[in-house]
Design a protein around this motif. Structure first.
Motif, PDB file in Angstrom:
ATOM      1  N   ARG A   3       0.855  -1.204   0.000  1.00  0.00           N
ATOM      2  CA  ARG A   3       0.000   0.000   0.000  1.00  0.00           C
ATOM      3  C   ARG A   3       0.893   1.257   0.000  1.00  0.00           C
ATOM      4  O   ARG A   3       0.647   2.210  -0.727  1.00  0.00           O
ATOM      5  CB  ARG A   3      -0.884  -0.079   1.244  1.00  0.00           C
ATOM      6  N   ARG A   4       1.943   1.180   0.838  1.00  0.00           N
ATOM      7  CA  ARG A   4       2.876   2.316   0.908  1.00  0.00           C
ATOM      8  C   ARG A   4       3.586   2.518  -0.420  1.00  0.00           C
ATOM      9  O   ARG A   4       3.781   3.643  -0.872  1.00  0.00           O
ATOM     10  CB  ARG A   4       3.906   2.078   2.006  1.00  0.00           C
ATOM     11  N   LEU A   7       1.224   4.138  -2.813  1.00  0.00           N
ATOM     12  CA  LEU A   7       1.059   5.568  -2.476  1.00  0.00           C
ATOM     13  C   LEU A   7       2.283   6.362  -2.937  1.00  0.00           C
ATOM     14  O   LEU A   7       2.150   7.417  -3.566  1.00  0.00           O
ATOM     15  CB  LEU A   7       0.871   5.703  -0.963  1.00  0.00           C
ATOM     16  N   LYS A  10       2.222   6.844  -6.619  1.00  0.00           N
ATOM     17  CA  LYS A  10       1.232   7.836  -7.066  1.00  0.00           C
ATOM     18  C   LYS A  10       1.736   9.262  -6.804  1.00  0.00           C
ATOM     19  O   LYS A  10       1.609  10.146  -7.647  1.00  0.00           O
ATOM     20  CB  LYS A  10      -0.100   7.612  -6.351  1.00  0.00           C
ATOM     21  N   ILE A  11       2.299   9.437  -5.622  1.00  0.00           N
ATOM     22  CA  ILE A  11       2.825  10.774  -5.295  1.00  0.00           C
ATOM     23  C   ILE A  11       3.969  11.113  -6.247  1.00  0.00           C
ATOM     24  O   ILE A  11       4.096  12.256  -6.700  1.00  0.00           O
ATOM     25  CB  ILE A  11       3.322  10.837  -3.829  1.00  0.00           C
ATOM     26  N   ILE A  14       2.444  12.392  -9.342  1.00  0.00           N
ATOM     27  CA  ILE A  14       1.929  13.765  -9.190  1.00  0.00           C
ATOM     28  C   ILE A  14       3.083  14.765  -9.231  1.00  0.00           C
ATOM     29  O   ILE A  14       3.045  15.770  -9.925  1.00  0.00           O
ATOM     30  CB  ILE A  14       1.126  13.919  -7.874  1.00  0.00           C
ATOM     31  N   LEU A  15       4.142  14.437  -8.461  1.00  0.00           N
ATOM     32  CA  LEU A  15       5.295  15.343  -8.406  1.00  0.00           C
ATOM     33  C   LEU A  15       5.958  15.460  -9.767  1.00  0.00           C
ATOM     34  O   LEU A  15       6.393  16.542 -10.174  1.00  0.00           O
ATOM     35  CB  LEU A  15       6.308  14.867  -7.368  1.00  0.00           C
ATOM     36  N   ARG A  18       3.897  17.653 -11.823  1.00  0.00           N
ATOM     37  CA  ARG A  18       4.066  19.045 -11.386  1.00  0.00           C
ATOM     38  C   ARG A  18       5.407  19.592 -11.890  1.00  0.00           C
ATOM     39  O   ARG A  18       5.488  20.739 -12.329  1.00  0.00           O
ATOM     40  CB  ARG A  18       3.991  19.136  -9.860  1.00  0.00           C
ATOM     41  N   ARG A 157      13.847   1.488  -1.990  1.00  0.00           N
ATOM     42  CA  ARG A 157      14.001   0.922  -0.643  1.00  0.00           C
ATOM     43  C   ARG A 157      12.775   0.124  -0.257  1.00  0.00           C
ATOM     44  O   ARG A 157      12.910  -0.973   0.320  1.00  0.00           O
ATOM     45  CB  ARG A 157      14.205   2.049   0.376  1.00  0.00           C
ATOM     46  N   THR A 161      12.625  -3.811   0.498  1.00  0.00           N
ATOM     47  CA  THR A 161      12.082  -4.361   1.743  1.00  0.00           C
ATOM     48  C   THR A 161      11.034  -5.421   1.431  1.00  0.00           C
ATOM     49  O   THR A 161      11.012  -6.493   2.056  1.00  0.00           O
ATOM     50  CB  THR A 161      11.461  -3.241   2.604  1.00  0.00           C
TER      51      THR A 161
ATOM     52  N   ILE B   4      16.246  -2.296   4.498  1.00  0.00           N
ATOM     53  CA  ILE B   4      14.935  -2.281   5.164  1.00  0.00           C
ATOM     54  C   ILE B   4      14.722  -0.872   5.689  1.00  0.00           C
ATOM     55  O   ILE B   4      15.591  -0.312   6.350  1.00  0.00           O
ATOM     56  CB  ILE B   4      14.897  -3.282   6.334  1.00  0.00           C
ATOM     57  N   VAL B   5      13.558  -0.316   5.348  1.00  0.00           N
ATOM     58  CA  VAL B   5      13.257   1.032   5.834  1.00  0.00           C
ATOM     59  C   VAL B   5      12.682   0.879   7.231  1.00  0.00           C
ATOM     60  O   VAL B   5      11.782   0.080   7.451  1.00  0.00           O
ATOM     61  CB  VAL B   5      12.213   1.704   4.911  1.00  0.00           C
ATOM     62  N   TYR B  10       9.394   5.360   7.710  1.00  0.00           N
ATOM     63  CA  TYR B  10       8.041   5.224   7.189  1.00  0.00           C
ATOM     64  C   TYR B  10       7.146   6.350   7.650  1.00  0.00           C
ATOM     65  O   TYR B  10       6.358   6.876   6.893  1.00  0.00           O
ATOM     66  CB  TYR B  10       7.435   3.888   7.625  1.00  0.00           C
ATOM     67  N   LEU B  13       8.035   9.405   5.812  1.00  0.00           N
ATOM     68  CA  LEU B  13       7.584   9.280   4.422  1.00  0.00           C
ATOM     69  C   LEU B  13       6.082   9.524   4.332  1.00  0.00           C
ATOM     70  O   LEU B  13       5.615  10.289   3.484  1.00  0.00           O
ATOM     71  CB  LEU B  13       7.925   7.880   3.897  1.00  0.00           C
ATOM     72  N   GLU B  14       5.346   8.913   5.245  1.00  0.00           N
ATOM     73  CA  GLU B  14       3.892   9.065   5.184  1.00  0.00           C
ATOM     74  C   GLU B  14       3.459  10.483   5.467  1.00  0.00           C
ATOM     75  O   GLU B  14       2.559  11.013   4.808  1.00  0.00           O
ATOM     76  CB  GLU B  14       3.228   8.092   6.143  1.00  0.00           C
ATOM     77  N   TYR B  16       5.155  13.120   4.835  1.00  0.00           N
ATOM     78  CA  TYR B  16       5.524  13.885   3.645  1.00  0.00           C
ATOM     79  C   TYR B  16       4.515  13.654   2.517  1.00  0.00           C
ATOM     80  O   TYR B  16       4.041  14.585   1.869  1.00  0.00           O
ATOM     81  CB  TYR B  16       6.936  13.484   3.196  1.00  0.00           C
ATOM     82  N   LEU B  17       4.150  12.391   2.323  1.00  0.00           N
ATOM     83  CA  LEU B  17       3.218  12.064   1.240  1.00  0.00           C
ATOM     84  C   LEU B  17       1.843  12.685   1.485  1.00  0.00           C
ATOM     85  O   LEU B  17       1.214  13.200   0.573  1.00  0.00           O
ATOM     86  CB  LEU B  17       3.105  10.546   1.068  1.00  0.00           C
ATOM     87  N   GLU B  20       2.006  16.273   0.671  1.00  0.00           N
ATOM     88  CA  GLU B  20       2.011  16.481  -0.785  1.00  0.00           C
ATOM     89  C   GLU B  20       0.595  16.406  -1.342  1.00  0.00           C
ATOM     90  O   GLU B  20       0.221  17.186  -2.205  1.00  0.00           O
ATOM     91  CB  GLU B  20       2.901  15.441  -1.476  1.00  0.00           C
ATOM     92  N   LEU B  21      -0.176  15.444  -0.836  1.00  0.00           N
ATOM     93  CA  LEU B  21      -1.566  15.323  -1.290  1.00  0.00           C
ATOM     94  C   LEU B  21      -2.371  16.550  -0.898  1.00  0.00           C
ATOM     95  O   LEU B  21      -3.199  17.020  -1.659  1.00  0.00           O
ATOM     96  CB  LEU B  21      -2.230  14.086  -0.670  1.00  0.00           C
ATOM     97  N   GLU B 148      -7.030   8.664  -3.052  1.00  0.00           N
ATOM     98  CA  GLU B 148      -5.935   8.535  -2.084  1.00  0.00           C
ATOM     99  C   GLU B 148      -6.374   8.955  -0.691  1.00  0.00           C
ATOM    100  O   GLU B 148      -6.119   8.277   0.292  1.00  0.00           O
ATOM    101  CB  GLU B 148      -4.746   9.406  -2.526  1.00  0.00           C
ATOM    102  N   LEU B 152      -6.592   6.638   2.614  1.00  0.00           N
ATOM    103  CA  LEU B 152      -5.794   6.982   3.800  1.00  0.00           C
ATOM    104  C   LEU B 152      -6.690   7.176   5.017  1.00  0.00           C
ATOM    105  O   LEU B 152      -6.348   6.806   6.123  1.00  0.00           O
ATOM    106  CB  LEU B 152      -4.986   8.261   3.544  1.00  0.00           C
ATOM    107  N   LYS B 157      -5.114   6.986   8.704  1.00  0.00           N
ATOM    108  CA  LYS B 157      -3.825   7.668   8.677  1.00  0.00           C
ATOM    109  C   LYS B 157      -3.962   9.149   8.393  1.00  0.00           C
ATOM    110  O   LYS B 157      -3.010   9.903   8.397  1.00  0.00           O
ATOM    111  CB  LYS B 157      -2.941   7.031   7.611  1.00  0.00           C
TER     112      LYS B 157
END
Lengths: 193, 159
Positions: A3-4, A7, A10-11, A14-15, A18, A157, A161, B4-5, B10, B13-14, B16-17, B20-21, B148, B152, B157
């Motif tokens: 899911r991450r 996402l 998709k971002i 978009i970026l 842009r 990354r 993972t 491994i992140v 995470y 990242l979330e 930030y994402l 952005e949305l 999205e 979320l 989230k």
């Protein structure tokens, strides 16, 4: 995790869109700025000629007194507009025909004033374009860094993972299978004895 | 490459994402105004969702007035929105609305395929933005962003 990844992709899209829109905008402004700059250079050369003629014919004192009147007839509106969240300047100028005593000036001064009136709005527009280009270029640099970070660091990354976890799960599954087989063999041996 | 992140990454990242949305369409006006309303204002402007002011160039408004005519000036809402849909494989903008399509097709000098929607490709986008710099605005497809946001929110989230 998947899911991450979706996402993040998709971002990233978009970026990236842009970013290409910002580059588009930059190119539009750059083309216009080049045209405008050549027009301004042409008008500047013309106005220098006219002003030097006016100075020669009427003298510095008269020309300076006329020049001091002129700012009253010029109004510049300074505002902002938005390009994809980026605030850029908008400069709108109005140059009214100036009123000055005609008996102390010659037609050379009138010519010089006319050319300067023509030049001023163009100069202001050029300033607006160049400032917009500067802001756009900074935003493009920032945006490119973000796009690259997503494309070359974050997404790979997460993918790595996911791959690692999948490998681990598969390994565990194989181990389980091997263990079950072993148990089966042991049990069958016990039954046989 | 193998890595491994960790949880902190995470979370960052979330955050930030999500941001952005949120800011993808923050530059849009809170309320659009008609061409007639804008022409009556001393400084024609609209307020954006992020609180900033977007000012229109009078020259562009007068150009639009020459296209739509005075009788339809109170029907044209500005800025004209050019919708960008990231689900397309290349950069394509869509203009929706009968009057908007008519204006853009006249600006570009082409005949639209549909009356109420028009697809604009990169070169056409450049031309439109060159002529209507302050009276058009890009918007990222709300359908795409809403999907999205919804997912979320469902995951708890996004508040």
């Amino acid at each position: 995790m998947r899911r991450r990844l979706a996402l993040a992709r998709k971002i990233h899209r978009i970026l990236k869109d842009r970013l290409s829109l910002l580059v588009n905008e930059y190119l539009v402004h750059a083309r216009e700025a080049i045209e405008k700059r050549s027009r301004v250079v042409e008008l500047l050369a013309k106005s220098y000629d006219k002003v030097s003629l006016a100075l020669g014919m009427n003298g510095l004192e008269v020309c300076e007194s006329i020049a001091s009147i002129l700012p009253k007839y010029v109004t510049i509106l300074v505002a902002t507009r938005n390009i994809l969240g980026l605030s850029v300047p908008v400069l709108e100028s109005k140059v009214k025909p100036p009123l000055y005593p005609l008996y102390i000036t010659s037609s050379y001064v009138d010519d010089a004033v006319r050319t300067c009136r023509e030049l001023l709005p163009e100069l202001i527009e050029l300033a607006e374009l160049e400032k917009t280009m500067e802001r756009l270029s900074l935003e493009i640099i920032k945006m490119r860094r973000r796009v690259n970070a997503l494309e070359y660091i974050v997404i790979p990354r997460i993918e790595a993972t996911i791959k690692y976890l999948r490998m681990k799960f598969e390994e565990r599954e194989r181990e389980d299978k091997a263990r079950l087989k072993r148990i089966k063999v042991v049990l069958s041996r016990r039954r046989g004895s | 490459m193998y890595s491994i992140v960790n949880d902190r990454d995470y979370r960052l990242l979330e955050e930030y994402l999500k941001e952005e949305l949120r800011i993808a369409n923050a530059h849009l006006p809170q309320r659009r105004k008609t061409l007639k309303q804008l022409l009556e204002e001393d400084i024609p402007h609209v307020l954006c969702r992020d609180g900033r002011v977007h000012v229109f160039k009078r020259r562009e408004l007068e150009y639009l007035l020459s296209i739509v005519g005075e009788d339809r000036a109170d029907e044209l809402l500005l800025p004209i929105l050019i919708e960008i849909d990231p689900s397309f494989s290349e950069l394509v903008g869509v203009v929706k609305g009968v009057l908007e399509v008519e204006v853009i097709s006249k600006v570009l000098g082409i005949r639209p395929e549909k009356v109420d929607a028009m697809y604009l490709y990169r070169s056409q986008l450049c031309e439109v933005r060159k002529k209507l710099r302050t009276t058009t605005q890009y918007v990222f497809s709300t359908k795409y962003l809403l999907e999205e946001f919804r997912s979320l929110k469902e995951e708890g989230k996004l508040t």
